[in-house]
Design a protein around this motif. Structure first.
Motif, PDB file in Angstrom:
ATOM      1  N   LEU A 167      -4.354   0.366  -5.872  1.00 23.60           N
ATOM      2  CA  LEU A 167      -4.319   0.937  -4.600  1.00 23.60           C
ATOM      3  C   LEU A 167      -5.773   0.493  -3.557  1.00 23.60           C
ATOM      4  N   LYS A 168      -6.756   0.941  -4.300  1.00 26.38           N
ATOM      5  CA  LYS A 168      -8.021   0.293  -3.669  1.00 26.38           C
ATOM      6  C   LYS A 168      -8.311  -0.933  -3.400  1.00 26.38           C
ATOM      7  N   TRP A 169      -7.613  -1.968  -4.321  1.00 30.56           N
ATOM      8  CA  TRP A 169      -7.524  -3.228  -4.289  1.00 30.56           C
ATOM      9  C   TRP A 169      -6.712  -3.728  -3.069  1.00 30.56           C
TER      10      TRP A 169
ATOM     11  N   GLN B 215      -6.119  -2.028  -0.311  1.00 29.13           N
ATOM     12  CA  GLN B 215      -6.502  -1.521   0.702  1.00 29.13           C
ATOM     13  C   GLN B 215      -7.684  -2.417   1.236  1.00 29.13           C
ATOM     14  N   SER B 216      -8.597  -2.911   0.210  1.00 29.06           N
ATOM     15  CA  SER B 216      -9.688  -3.776   0.771  1.00 29.06           C
ATOM     16  C   SER B 216      -9.043  -4.947   1.050  1.00 29.06           C
TER      17      SER B 216
ATOM     18  N   GLN C 161      -4.497   3.790  -9.006  1.00 28.27           N
ATOM     19  CA  GLN C 161      -5.493   3.987  -8.239  1.00 28.27           C
ATOM     20  C   GLN C 161      -6.328   2.795  -7.746  1.00 28.27           C
ATOM     21  N   THR C 162      -6.666   2.139  -9.058  1.00 31.58           N
ATOM     22  CA  THR C 162      -7.282   1.071  -8.770  1.00 31.58           C
ATOM     23  C   THR C 162      -6.662  -0.190  -7.888  1.00 31.58           C
TER      24      THR C 162
ATOM     25  N   ARG D   7      -5.070   6.045 -13.155  1.00 37.38           N
ATOM     26  CA  ARG D   7      -6.474   5.344 -12.841  1.00 37.38           C
ATOM     27  C   ARG D   7      -6.046   3.659 -12.340  1.00 37.38           C
TER      28      ARG D   7
ATOM     29  N   ILE E 265       0.775  -1.138  -0.042  1.00 39.81           N
ATOM     30  CA  ILE E 265      -0.008  -0.093  -0.069  1.00 39.81           C
ATOM     31  C   ILE E 265       0.738   1.321   0.078  1.00 39.81           C
TER      32      ILE E 265
ATOM     33  N   SER F 196       1.038   3.684  -3.022  1.00 41.00           N
ATOM     34  CA  SER F 196       0.460   5.252  -2.636  1.00 41.00           C
ATOM     35  C   SER F 196       1.625   6.146  -3.120  1.00 41.00           C
TER      36      SER F 196
END
Length: 118
Positions: free
Chosen positions: A83-85, A87-88, A80-81, A77, A49, A53
């Motif tokens: 990074l979201k994965w 974090q989840s 960012q995707t 993009r 992460i 980031s």
């Protein structure tokens, strides 16, 4: 499967876990397997992460300098995707950790009560 003492490593389906001694008891499992595994996965996910980031921040800075670059926008993009994965995945790991400890406590509460880490 969890009991006060387990068979020696190699004689059960838990043989792929590194045991600190020939047989694994609840205390050793909690200390050397469960805590270490959760800490290791948590550390790896957080490292990913942090690295992603940093990449996202760099791409944002580049994007602000060059608003017309569509390739840069696509790359931003994509990161960012990712990074979201990640974090989840950290949230999923928290759920797995909670469930693992719940099962451990149900099976080993008679033999061993692990110390609170939080």
């Amino acid at each position: 499967m969890l009991r006060g003492d387990w068979p020696a490593a190699g004689s059960s389906r838990l043989s792929n876990m590194a045991a600190p001694s020939g047989g694994v008891n609840c205390e050793e499992f909690a200390e050397f397997q469960l805590m270490a595994a959760h800490a290791s996965r948590d550390r790896v996910i957080k490292t990913c992460i942090a690295q992603t980031s940093a990449v996202v921040n760099n791409l944002r800075e580049e994007r602000e300098k060059n608003l017309d670059d569509l390739t840069l926008l696509k790359q931003l993009r994509k990161e960012q995707t990712k990074l979201k994965w990640m974090q989840s995945e950290l949230n999923v790991e928290e759920v797995v950790n909670d469930r693992s400890w719940k099962v451990f406590n149900e099976r080993c509460r008679i033999h061993f009560k692990p110390p609170k880490t939080e």
